[in-house]
Design an enzyme around this catalytic site. Structure first.
Site: not given
Ligand code: UMA
Ligand code: ADP
Length: 491
Positions: A162, A185, A231
């Site tokens: 993504k 995200n 997840h």
């Molecule tokens: N919190 C609670 N209770 C809970 C869980 C969390 O109160 O049960 C609180 C925490 O204490 C903290 C706050 O919620 O203060 C955090 O909120 P959040 O976890 O929604 O995180 P944000 O800082 O708002 O960031 C979110 C996304 N995080 C998640 O989805 C976990 C960020 O993605 C995103 O960049 C940001 O919004 C801006 O859009 C991060 C992520 O890890 C990178 N995403 C997951 C992934 O990519 O796998 C989905």
């Molecule tokens: P996301 O935002 O979905 O986590 P990223 O572009 O940050 O994706 O890439 C996360 C990891 O997923 C990279 O470190 C790479 O190893 C792997 N990756 C990236 N693109 C793909 C794809 N099209 N299929 C499978 N794995 C991928």
């Protein structure tokens, strides 16, 4: 061989605004002191709420509180933590907003209230149950954005790739001179992007968490890049996870579909699909508007219909998965009118994002590669399959209830030894210890020290954890930086 430090010039996730009122070029995505809501206009929020309970004081909760206050709503913010990291920032920006710490149970609720839930807070959270049981429909920051946005949105979701695709589409549109805002995200809350300029194109990375609380988004084009288990601690089964991902297609004018993803295609059959479709896959495309790959005399090319677009070796991203990422980005940018020649220029310039297969150092003939963003099994399998040298793999962290058996085949083919870190190291060890030598490391410094003993000239040391980082680090960036630090001491 000389030891080399590689300087990665790749941009961090950024917002690009191409307009007279802002300097062109990236705005630091990590700088949350900036004016976080550029819109001056009131937007008509569904139900005309006058009060909002914002759940979670993270990046998206803070942005939602600021946005809703500017919209004239009275805002309360709730966080389970007694010391939310962004508390001080909220207090500075919105001194009148009340912050409730330690519980998410909403204290003040009326018929005119709106429940805004941060993506990281599961809707199954017990504190939310009483309110949700009364029929209240929670919204997320992306839903609020969707209710207000006036200009085109490109929506990108999927299990992996993504951020890469989102950043690349942003780069292409910027290269084409468009006014583009990149976020979601990838790290910049969508509500920080909203502005009043009808020329802005929004490129949004959307997680399944964000899609759970989004209904009104009507993207110009949407894509689910791929599906791999992730997840599984939040979803009951893969079907729920897939159903959440394909919500992105619901309001979309055009849909971009990965034909290689059978589980996705099965999910899509459940939806009536009468939209304009563009397909992409790892095979030669059958239709004029579709994208794919073909091997011509030993050289792989990216194609649209029967037109070769670019040779794979002109792209600076490793692995077949990245060719699919480029195909998707090409299709998305092409669908909003960017020409092939401009797309090709931007693609050949793009060096990838940090923490994704990032070559850090070459030390005594060993490549040290940082793939800290490999946070699920599918990502680490793709990373391994993209390498053509024996690998010492550093993996482990929080498993998110993953099944690690799909790692076995890639490990058997590519990996000499696995060094395991973090809380769920034992789960990976159980899954692969009969096909590869494994050892446990106390922390990253120990893992790097062990890897440096095992690695011989011609090998790769790869950090691709297949797990989340939160047991040891604040995020995947911090984990990748720690790997860079310890590996850098070997140079
Ligand atoms: N919190 C609670 N209770 C809970 C869980 C969390 O109160 O049960 C609180 C925490 O204490 C903290 C706050 O919620 O203060 C955090 O909120 P959040 O976890 O929604 O995180 P944000 O800082 O708002 O960031 C979110 C996304 N995080 C998640 O989805 C976990 C960020 O993605 C995103 O960049 C940001 O919004 C801006 O859009 C991060 C992520 O890890 C990178 N995403 C997951 C992934 O990519 O796998 C989905
Ligand atoms: P996301 O935002 O979905 O986590 P990223 O572009 O940050 O994706 O890439 C996360 C990891 O997923 C990279 O470190 C790479 O190893 C792997 N990756 C990236 N693109 C793909 C794809 N099209 N299929 C499978 N794995 C991928």
């Amino acid at each position: 061989m000389m030891n080399q430090q590689i300087h990665n010039t790749a941009a961090t996730p950024a917002i690009y605004f191409m307009a007279a009122d802002r300097a062109p070029g990236p705005v630091d995505a990590g700088n949350h002191q900036r004016d976080i809501n550029n819109t001056n206009e009131r937007c008509h929020l569904q139900g005309s709420p006058t009060h909002a309970a914002v759940i979670g004081l993270g990046l998206s909760g803070l942005a939602a509180a600021v946005f809703l206050s500017k919209q004239g709503l009275h805002v309360d913010v709730y966080d389970s933590s007694n010391k939310p990291v962004l508390r001080q920032q909220l207090e500075q920006q919105l001194p009148d907003v009340q912050i409730h710490c330690g519980s998410l149970a909403v204290e003040h609720w009326t018929d005119d209230s709106l429940l805004v839930v941060s993506p990281g807070v599961p809707l199954s959270h017990p504190d939310l149950a009483p309110l949700l049981a009364t029929g209240v429909r929670p919204v997320g920051d992306v839903e609020l954005f969707a209710q207000c946005v006036q200009s085109p949105v490109i929506a990108i979701t999927g299990s992996n790739g993504k951020s890469t695709v989102t950043a690349l589409v942003g780069e292409i549109l910027q290269h084409a001179g468009r006014r583009v805002a990149v976020g979601g995200n990838i790290g910049v809350p969508v509500l920080e992007l909203l502005d009043d300029d009808e020329n802005t194109i929004y490129v949004l990375e959307l997680s399944s968490f964000q899609l759970e609380t989004t209904w009104s988004l009507k993207p110009a084009i949407a894509v689910v890049l791929n599906i791999a288990a992730d997840h599984m601690d939040r979803y009951q089964a893969m079907d729920d996870y897939i159903a959440t991902k394909i919500k992105v297609y619901q309001g979309s004018d055009k849909v971009l579909i990965n034909l290689d993803e059978t589980s996705l295609l099965q999910g899509l059959q459940m939806q009536q699909n009468d939209k304009e479709q563009i397909l992409f896959s790892s095979a030669m495309p059958e239709n004029e508007q579709d994208y794919g790959l073909a091997d011509i005399n030993g050289v792989v090319y990216l194609y649209r219909g029967d037109k070769p677009l670019i040779a794979a070796d002109e792209i600076h991203l490793a692995g077949q998965h990245n060719l699919l990422n480029v195909l998707a980005a090409w299709a998305l940018a092409g669908s909003v009118g960017v020409t092939d020649s401009l797309i090709k220029e931007a693609v050949t310039e793009f060096k990838g994002l940090p923490h994704r297969m990032e070559l850090l150092y070459q030390i005594n003939g060993v490549d040290w590669i940082n793939d800290s963003k490999g946070t699920n099994v599918g990502a680490s399998v793709a990373a391994l399959n993209g390498l053509h040298a024996p690998v010492i793999l550093i993996a482990g962290g929080i498993a998110k209830d993953a099944d690690f058996t799909p790692l076995r085949e890639a490990v058997e083919q590519h990996v000499k030894a696995i060094i395991l870190i973090g809380r769920d190291a034992g789960k990976i060890q159980d899954a692969v210890s009969d096909v590869v030598s494994t050892s446990l490391a106390a922390d990253m410094s120990d893992a790097v020290a062990q890897a440096s003993v095992l690695a011989e000239a011609g090998d790769v040391v790869l950090l691709s954890p297949a797990c989340a980082s939160f047991d040891m680090y604040q995020n995947f960036e911090q984990r990748g930086d720690d790997f860079r630090l310890w590996a850098g001491r070997l140079v």
